[in-house]
Enzyme design. Structure first.
Site, PDB file in Angstrom:
ATOM      1  N   LYS A  22      17.627 -26.769   4.300  1.00  0.00           N
ATOM      2  CA  LYS A  22      16.557 -26.798   5.070  1.00  0.00           C
ATOM      3  C   LYS A  22      15.352 -27.969   5.035  1.00  0.00           C
ATOM      4  O   LYS A  22      15.312 -28.554   6.442  1.00  0.00           O
ATOM      5  CB  LYS A  22      15.767 -25.643   4.648  1.00  0.00           C
ATOM      6  CG  LYS A  22      14.003 -25.922   5.413  1.00  0.00           C
ATOM      7  CD  LYS A  22      13.324 -24.635   4.614  1.00  0.00           C
ATOM      8  CE  LYS A  22      12.676 -25.064   4.063  1.00  0.00           C
ATOM      9  NZ  LYS A  22      11.658 -25.573   2.950  1.00  0.00           N
ATOM     10  N   ASN A  23      15.147 -29.226   4.241  1.00  0.00           N
ATOM     11  CA  ASN A  23      13.891 -29.928   3.994  1.00  0.00           C
ATOM     12  C   ASN A  23      14.954 -31.064   4.146  1.00  0.00           C
ATOM     13  O   ASN A  23      14.097 -32.312   4.967  1.00  0.00           O
ATOM     14  CB  ASN A  23      14.033 -29.869   2.926  1.00  0.00           C
ATOM     15  CG  ASN A  23      12.642 -29.128   2.118  1.00  0.00           C
ATOM     16  OD1 ASN A  23      12.980 -28.338   2.685  1.00  0.00           O
ATOM     17  ND2 ASN A  23      12.648 -28.429   0.670  1.00  0.00           N
ATOM     18  N   ARG A 102       4.471 -25.906   8.163  1.00  0.00           N
ATOM     19  CA  ARG A 102       4.052 -27.437   7.261  1.00  0.00           C
ATOM     20  C   ARG A 102       4.476 -28.210   8.345  1.00  0.00           C
ATOM     21  O   ARG A 102       3.857 -29.450   8.327  1.00  0.00           O
ATOM     22  CB  ARG A 102       4.303 -27.751   6.142  1.00  0.00           C
ATOM     23  CG  ARG A 102       2.784 -28.713   5.283  1.00  0.00           C
ATOM     24  CD  ARG A 102       2.787 -29.028   4.754  1.00  0.00           C
ATOM     25  NE  ARG A 102       2.190 -30.124   3.964  1.00  0.00           N
ATOM     26  CZ  ARG A 102       1.306 -30.751   3.711  1.00  0.00           C
ATOM     27  NH1 ARG A 102       0.363 -29.839   4.537  1.00  0.00           N
ATOM     28  NH2 ARG A 102       0.811 -31.811   3.656  1.00  0.00           N
ATOM     29  N   CYS A 126      -1.507 -22.815   2.793  1.00  0.00           N
ATOM     30  CA  CYS A 126      -0.321 -22.312   2.728  1.00  0.00           C
ATOM     31  C   CYS A 126      -0.513 -22.202   1.015  1.00  0.00           C
ATOM     32  O   CYS A 126      -0.670 -22.549  -0.248  1.00  0.00           O
ATOM     33  CB  CYS A 126       0.944 -23.163   1.655  1.00  0.00           C
ATOM     34  SG  CYS A 126       2.600 -22.624   1.280  1.00  0.00           S
ATOM     35  N   PRO A 132      -3.117 -31.059   1.147  1.00  0.00           N
ATOM     36  CA  PRO A 132      -3.594 -32.269   2.294  1.00  0.00           C
ATOM     37  C   PRO A 132      -2.841 -33.621   3.077  1.00  0.00           C
ATOM     38  O   PRO A 132      -1.856 -33.482   2.598  1.00  0.00           O
ATOM     39  CB  PRO A 132      -4.657 -33.123   1.263  1.00  0.00           C
ATOM     40  CG  PRO A 132      -4.366 -33.593  -0.019  1.00  0.00           C
ATOM     41  CD  PRO A 132      -3.317 -31.865   0.116  1.00  0.00           C
ATOM     42  N   SER A 174       5.092 -38.818  -1.850  1.00  0.00           N
ATOM     43  CA  SER A 174       4.550 -37.654  -1.318  1.00  0.00           C
ATOM     44  C   SER A 174       6.203 -37.301   0.338  1.00  0.00           C
ATOM     45  O   SER A 174       6.553 -38.989   0.716  1.00  0.00           O
ATOM     46  CB  SER A 174       3.499 -38.311   0.238  1.00  0.00           C
ATOM     47  OG  SER A 174       3.940 -36.667   1.127  1.00  0.00           O
ATOM     48  N   VAL A 175       6.551 -36.645   0.069  1.00  0.00           N
ATOM     49  CA  VAL A 175       8.266 -36.874   0.470  1.00  0.00           C
ATOM     50  C   VAL A 175       7.684 -37.042   2.306  1.00  0.00           C
ATOM     51  O   VAL A 175       8.052 -37.429   3.273  1.00  0.00           O
ATOM     52  CB  VAL A 175       9.379 -35.743   0.435  1.00  0.00           C
ATOM     53  CG1 VAL A 175      10.553 -34.846   1.809  1.00  0.00           C
ATOM     54  CG2 VAL A 175       9.572 -35.571  -0.747  1.00  0.00           C
ATOM     55  N   ARG A 409      12.335 -17.950   5.014  1.00  0.00           N
ATOM     56  CA  ARG A 409      12.600 -18.976   5.632  1.00  0.00           C
ATOM     57  C   ARG A 409      13.884 -20.537   5.334  1.00  0.00           C
ATOM     58  O   ARG A 409      13.933 -21.533   6.050  1.00  0.00           O
ATOM     59  CB  ARG A 409      10.716 -20.196   4.886  1.00  0.00           C
ATOM     60  CG  ARG A 409      10.040 -19.383   5.666  1.00  0.00           C
ATOM     61  CD  ARG A 409       8.503 -20.460   5.243  1.00  0.00           C
ATOM     62  NE  ARG A 409       8.831 -21.306   5.038  1.00  0.00           N
ATOM     63  CZ  ARG A 409       8.700 -22.504   4.210  1.00  0.00           C
ATOM     64  NH1 ARG A 409       8.273 -21.416   3.317  1.00  0.00           N
ATOM     65  NH2 ARG A 409       8.774 -23.614   4.520  1.00  0.00           N
TER      66      ARG A 409
END
Ligand SMILES: CC(=O)N[C@H]1[C@@H](OP(=O)(O)OP(=O)(O)OC[C@H]2O[C@@H](n3ccc(=O)[nH]c3=O)[C@H](O)[C@@H]2O)O[C@H](CO)[C@@H](O)[C@@H]1O
Ligand SMILES: C=C(OP(=O)(O)O)C(=O)O
Length: 430
Positions: A22-23, A102, A126, A132, A174-175, A409
């Site tokens: 998914k990611n 998101r 979430c 942020p 951050s991915v 999801r």
């Protein structure tokens, strides 16, 4: 609303096919906004998030065509999907849609790079933390964009001649911000160097796909990614990499329930830290030609401490599942969550099954118990929900997990995959 009913106590034996990640699928789909040619993605999982993103991309002008043919019909619903965005028809990503998922916020990178401007809603709240978007704002600002927050939206605008390559080092890994910077920089003038980039396999998968589309990206998978801007990107065909979180989840399910299972279409190398942790907990894991085999026969579960960390550390997306496993360990273990400040919602639900867990700040102390007993529990987020399924597999009697939409999801055909290995798991639709 659907519920999942589990009757615990059965070992798992058999084969579980692992779906596309998914990611990885989500950012890859978003990359289709960068070109007017067709981007074809193979091994796309059938998940609620993927379906929603298709609708969101449709609003921006992406034409989506799904191949009717299934690959290896018995084992997988992996789909081949064609994404074509001849022109971007709308540069606004509305609150109604972005608040539901998101990752849809990530359209900000391609829209800005290709159209020079966009208006994207701030993502919705979430359950796992505040999440942020300051790193996205700072990164895109470094590429010359003006970023203004107005009525819950970000109005982003590139300089007259387009984004300009720059050096930018993220203060925190951050991915999502790495995905977005990488996508935006592919069409910037000049070279961009991203420091402290996320090293997750999904970042590498996106870079490989972008390179197949004509981008010039090197260093993905390390902390420094270099992107030489090009004037346009073309179409490509790309296979979504296997879902390492789904892989780790089923590995933990086997470690919990006992048995012997082959996880197909995956790769141990995608989750070495988690595999090592499971071995320390007493599972036997072997790499196979096309995946891995996991078994736990007889021996109990040993307590192991973990701390979540960006890749290659222990993934936060496997934290809840691992905690479920530790509830049955033969001693005391600690789970420390360092990525999200509120990712312990599963603790109170696991307690309903008889788990003994206490929280102190970002660390959970888990005292293993001899037995869990089935109970009604509620899914609070995606990975928390599957942790309850794992606990239910080892609990005496019946567990029902409500709010299954969280699970849908990110887990394709979970009931079927587990049932085929001997578990009693069924969906109750009301
Ligand atoms: C769709 C997808 O791929 N989701 C994954 C992605 O989420 P996502 O990309 O949202 O997670 P990030 O890596 O961005 O978040 C890591 C940390 O950075 C913080 N942060 C992030 C951006 C920002 O502008 N400012 C900021 O402070 C977040 O609040 C969090 O504390 O990576 C997470 C961390 O591996 C995973 O749990 C999610 O499953
Ligand atoms: C937290 C996750 O997803 P998202 O970033 O889409 O919320 C997840 O996949 O576990």
């Amino acid at each position: 609303m659907d519920r999942i009913r589990i009757v615990g106590g059965n070992e798992l034996n058999g084969i579980i096919p692992i779906s596309g990640a998914k990611n990885a699928a989500l950012p890859l789909m978003i990359a289709s906004l960068l070109t007017s040619d067709t981007l074809t993605l193979e091994n796309v999982p059938h998940l609620a998030d993927v379906e929603l993103l298709m609708r969101i991309l449709g609003n921006h002008g992406v034409d989506v065509a799904v191949n009717g043919r299934r690959e290896r019909q018995e084992d997988s619903y992996a789909r081949t999907i064609h994404f074509t965005c001849r022109t971007i028809v709308d540069t606004t990503a509305s609150y109604e849609l972005v608040s539901k998922m998101r990752a849809s916020f990530w359209v900000i990178g391609p829209l800005l790079a290709r159209e020079g401007h966009c208006r994207v809603s701030l993502p919705g709240g979430c359950a796992i933390g505040t999440r942020p978007v300051d790193l996205f704002i700072d990164g895109l600002t470094a590429l010359g964009a003006s970023m203004e927050i107005d009525a819950g939206y970000i109005n982003a605008r590139a300089p007259a001649g387009g984004l300009i390559g720059a050096r930018y080092t993220f203060p925190k890994v951050s991915v999502g911000a790495t995905h977005v910077m990488m996508m935006a920089a592919t069409l910037a003038r000049g070279t961009t160097v991203i420091g402290n980039a996320a090293r997750e396999p999904e970042v590498v998968d996106l870079a490989n796909c972008l390179n197949a589309m004509g981008a010039k990206i090197s260093g993905a998978g390390t902390a420094t990614i270099t992107i030489e801007g090009v004037t346009s990107l073309s179409g490509a065909r790309h296979r979504v990499l296997p879902d390492r979180i789904e892989t780790g989840t089923y590995a933990m399910a086997v470690a919990m329930a006992g048995g012997d299972v082959v996880l197909e279409n995956t790769d141990v190398a995608l989750l070495e830290t988690a595999v090592e942790t499971l071995r320390r907990a007493g599972a036997e894991i072997f790499s196979t030609n096309n995946g891995m085999r996991i078994r736990r026969n007889g021996a109990g579960i040993k307590p192991v401490d973990i701390v979540t960390d960006p890749f290659p550390g222990f993934p936060t997306d496997l934290q809840a599942q691992f905690m479920a496993l530790m509830t049955r360990s033969s001693g005391v273990s600690h789970v420390t969550e360092t990525i999200f400040e509120n990712r312990f919602m599963h603790v109170q639900e696991l307690a309903r099954l008889g788990a003994r867990i206490s929280l102190s700040g970002q660390t959970a102390k888990i005292e293993g118990v001899e037995r869990l007993r089935g109970a009604p529990v509620m899914a609070t987020d995606l990975r928390a929900s599957v942790s309850l399924v794992i606990a239910g597999l080892a609990a005496e009697g019946e567990t029902t997990v409500s709010r299954v939409y969280h699970l849908d999801r990110g887990f394709e055909r979970l009931e079927e995959k587990l049932t085929r290995c001997g578990a009693i798991v069924e969906r109750i639709s009301e």
